[in-house]
Design an enzyme around this catalytic site. Structure first.
Site, mmCIF file in Angstrom:
data_model
loop_
_atom_site.group_PDB
_atom_site.id
_atom_site.type_symbol
_atom_site.label_atom_id
_atom_site.label_comp_id
_atom_site.label_asym_id
_atom_site.label_seq_id
_atom_site.Cartn_x
_atom_site.Cartn_y
_atom_site.Cartn_z
ATOM 1 C CE1 TYR A 134 -3.281 2.791 0.285
ATOM 2 C CE2 TYR A 134 -3.794 2.066 2.518
ATOM 3 C CZ TYR A 134 -4.034 2.897 1.444
ATOM 4 O OH TYR A 134 -5.037 3.842 1.514
ATOM 5 C CE LYS A 162 -5.968 1.710 -1.813
ATOM 6 N NZ LYS A 162 -6.764 1.692 -0.570
#
Length: 293
Positions: A134, A162
């Protein structure tokens, strides 16, 4: 592992008495999966995990895991933090529960690039599930260049990232222009889904997809089929909706719209977050109505 698709980072709905409304969470998970989401994210930023007790977190994950097993969907669970040892311990608890762990670049401490690489190397050696990195530098204070992202992508046990960088920057373009095999980039900024799909992203983890799951799935399908006649205008409308949803701190507006639709019992968020304003909620509802207008 194939992470192609739209994934919904589920809100944590609260009942009138302030407890987690687990029955509502179950219905919400079923509804987004029924509309075509490839999976859900439990304990992502949208789920307010920082404001949940350990018992509440376990309950949320248990509900999501059961629904995903029933539906054959992918469960991604948010885990990890600034401390490498504690992050490894949190990942160990996901064995037999999650399919993938969503792990942030270490926030707050701002290690060197080499420290970031060492952090994830330590976690991949110990994690029972694959890692989805992330990357959200405006929360972590730790921007990463394309070179470091590519080194992370080549680690065994890392299946994707992400990206929530607040823009489509040069590092994003470079990374998507030369992706390692088996590594998926997922859009983490809802308004930038369409341009990232155009560059080769595999999908997205999108809070706004609570409100129009099927339309986000449709956008991904249109890009996969190179059907630009439909993809471009739909992408613009969904980006407008996303900007309205993120006009106030997430997930306040998402929750307000879901409550207005009767899909969750209250729009409540926990402090230090505040409920969405009436104006922001109205704008998001208008944008949602315009999707099919």
């Amino acid at each position: 592992m194939n992470l192609h698709g739209i994934y919904v980072p589920l809100v944590t709905p609260f009942a009138e008495d302030g407890t987690v409304a687990l029955d509502t969470l179950e219905r919400l998970a079923r509804s987004v999966l029924a509309e075509g989401a490839a999976g859900v994210v439990a304990l992502g930023t949208t789920g307010e995990p920082a404001m949940l007790s350990p018992d509440e977190k376990r309950q949320v994950v248990d509900v999501c895991a059961r629904i995903c097993r029933e539906r054959g969907a992918t469960l991604i669970v948010g885990a990890g933090g600034s401390d490498t040892r504690q992050s490894a311990a949190a990942l160990a608890e996901l064995a037999g529960v999650a399919d993938v762990a969503l792990v942030p670049v270490p926030p707050y401490v701002r290690p060197s690039d080499e420290g970031v690489l060492a952090h994830f190397a330590h976690l991949t050696e110990r994690s029972p599930v694959p890692l989805l990195i992330y990357h959200i530098p405006y929360r972590t204070g730790q921007p990463l260049g394309a070179g470091i992202l590519r080194q992370l992508a080549l680690m065994r046990g890392v299946v994707g990232a992400k990206l929530a960088t607040g823009s489509v920057d040069q590092d994003t373009v470079e990374l998507l222009g030369d992706l390692p095999p088996g590594f998926a980039v997922l859009a983490g900024e809802d308004a930038f889904l369409a341009p990232l799909l155009a560059l080769g992203a595999a999908g997205g983890i999108l809070a706004t997809a609570h409100l129009a799951t099927a339309r986000f799935v449709e956008l991904l399908d249109d890009w996969d089929k190179a059907d630009l006649e439909f993809a471009r205008p739909l992408g613009h409308r969904l980006a407008t909706l996303a900007r309205a949803v993120f006009s106030e701190p997430n997930p306040a507006v998402v929750k307000a719209v879901l409550a207005a639709q009767g899909r969750i019992p209250t729009p409540a968020v926990r402090l230090p977050l505040l409920p969405a304003s009436e104006a922001a909620t109205a704008r998001a509802l208008d944008c949602l109505a315009a999707l099919d207008g």
